[in-house]
Design an enzyme around this catalytic site. Structure first.
Site, short mmCIF file in Angstrom:
data_model
loop_
_atom_site.label_atom_id
_atom_site.label_comp_id
_atom_site.label_asym_id
_atom_site.label_seq_id
_atom_site.Cartn_x
_atom_site.Cartn_y
_atom_site.Cartn_z
N LYS A 155 -49.23 -68.61 81.94
CA LYS A 155 -49.18 -69.86 81.45
C LYS A 155 -47.63 -69.99 80.91
CE LYS A 155 -53.70 -70.99 81.56
NZ LYS A 155 -55.15 -70.90 80.99
N GLN A 186 -57.74 -71.16 75.01
CA GLN A 186 -58.26 -70.48 76.38
C GLN A 186 -59.95 -70.04 76.06
OE1 GLN A 186 -56.36 -69.25 78.97
NE2 GLN A 186 -58.42 -68.54 79.81
N ASP A 217 -56.68 -79.60 79.69
CA ASP A 217 -57.50 -79.05 80.24
C ASP A 217 -58.60 -79.87 80.90
OD1 ASP A 217 -57.63 -76.35 81.06
OD2 ASP A 217 -58.44 -75.56 78.93
#
Ligand code: NDP
Length: 298
Positions: free
Chosen positions: A53, A97, A120
């Site tokens: 990422k 995460q 997200d």
């Protein structure tokens, strides 16, 4: 023999990344989108995701902030970091995460992220916005799947019958919401669904997000259907090595489908590219500027 069009996620992700890079370049002098990724602990798979990422964020010309916290970080410490990122004007997107170590309430941490920076798309405010049709940050994997469907169905999805197998908050449910928003007739199926093979056979668009290797057989696929395989399953090969396979029996399904995503090289690459796209969307909304209309240079 396979007649299906193979949907090349790597190539589509490259186009999406190039589009994002062109947007970032068009925004120069106005705003530099910044993404902060938080990793707690040292789960090797998560560490690989986070590294990828960051690399792709920087390659697109955006600012990348990586925060690695030790596994014994308590919830209070993580919430304090999220709070400081919420206030930092150079950070437009925050990704924590998952999975988080035991003892940390993931739902509480996700709720603490400023919904405007929730790239997200897991914050309840964005989930509600997605289902009610308000502007939302949609979760990255379903957003990537929709971009693939747009490629195969340039005239839209109106009226198509879509079946999503799996009802998780990160894939199945938001996927169903996005398909519904595109005027599909959607069935959201799961482990208690009866006659799942028959349900799948009704699908013009079949999305598998289960986590069971090759569960969906070729005979479950309607001839000509578009099959999106989100599953990523690591299996042991006869030689003793490992390889990744999807939730769909690729060979069997490709013999009847109209189009199908491979695993690997399908949905996976689209997920990070969609994260970059979400970060640009978030940055533009926070700055009160329109997202630049660009054409990706290949
Ligand atoms: P979850 O484990 O959270 O959800 C799995 C879903 O599958 C559940 O809704 C479950 O039903 C359903 N399910 C389980 N067994 C069956 C069955 N026998 N028949 C029908 N439905 C069943 O998984 P995720 O949604 O997080 O992930 C799904 C897959 O997608 C995984 O392989 C994951 O690795 C992959 N993935 C890939 C990504 C990518 O970027 N390509 C990103 C995210 C995930 P129930 O709710 O009834 O238990």
């Amino acid at each position: 023999m396979s007649n299906a069009r193979i949907i090349d996620g790597k190539a589509l992700a490259a186009v999406l990344r190039a589009r994002v890079a062109a947007q970032v370049s068009a925004l120069q002098g106005t705003i530099r989108p910044g993404l902060a990724v938080v990793l707690v602990g040292d789960d090797p798979a998560s560490a690989v995701y986070v590294r990828n990422k960051n690399r792709e964020t920087e390659a697109a010309g955006m600012a990348s902030f990586e925060h690695r916290l030790p596994a014994d970080t308590g919830e209070a410490g993580l919430l304090a970091l999220v709070d400081s990122l919420n206030r930092d004007p150079s950070v437009h997107g925050i990704l924590v995460q998952l999975p988080l170590p035991e003892g940390i309430d993931s739902a509480r941490v996700l709720r603490a992220i400023d919904p405007a920076k929730d790239v997200d798309g897991f914050h309840p405010e964005n989930v509600g916005a997605l289902w009610t049709g308000a502007p939302a940050l949609a979760p990255c994997t379903p957003r990537g799947c929709m971009a693939m469907l747009a490629e195969v169905h340039p005239d839209g999805l109106r009226g198509k019958r879509a079946v999503v197998v799996g009802r998780s908050n990160i894939v199945g449910k938001p996927m169903a919401a996005l398909l519904l928003a595109q005027h599909c007739t959607v069935t959201l199926s799961h482990s208690r669904t009866q006659n799942l093979s028959g349900v799948c056979r009704e699908a013009d668009i079949l999305v598998a997000a289960v986590g069971r290797p090759r569960m969906i057989e070729g005979s479950w696929v309607r001839p000509g259907a578009t099959v999106i395989d989100v599953g990523i399953n690591r299996v042991t090969t006869e030689g003793g090595g490992t390889r990744l396979i999807g939730d769909v029996d690729f060979a069997g399904a490709a013999a009847v489908a109209g189009a199908i995503t491979p695993v690997p090289g399908g949905v996976g690459p689209m997920t990070i590219a969609s994260l970059l796209a979400n970060t640009v969307t978030a940055a533009c909304r926070q700055a009160g500027v329109a997202e630049p209309e660009v054409r990706a240079q290949q």
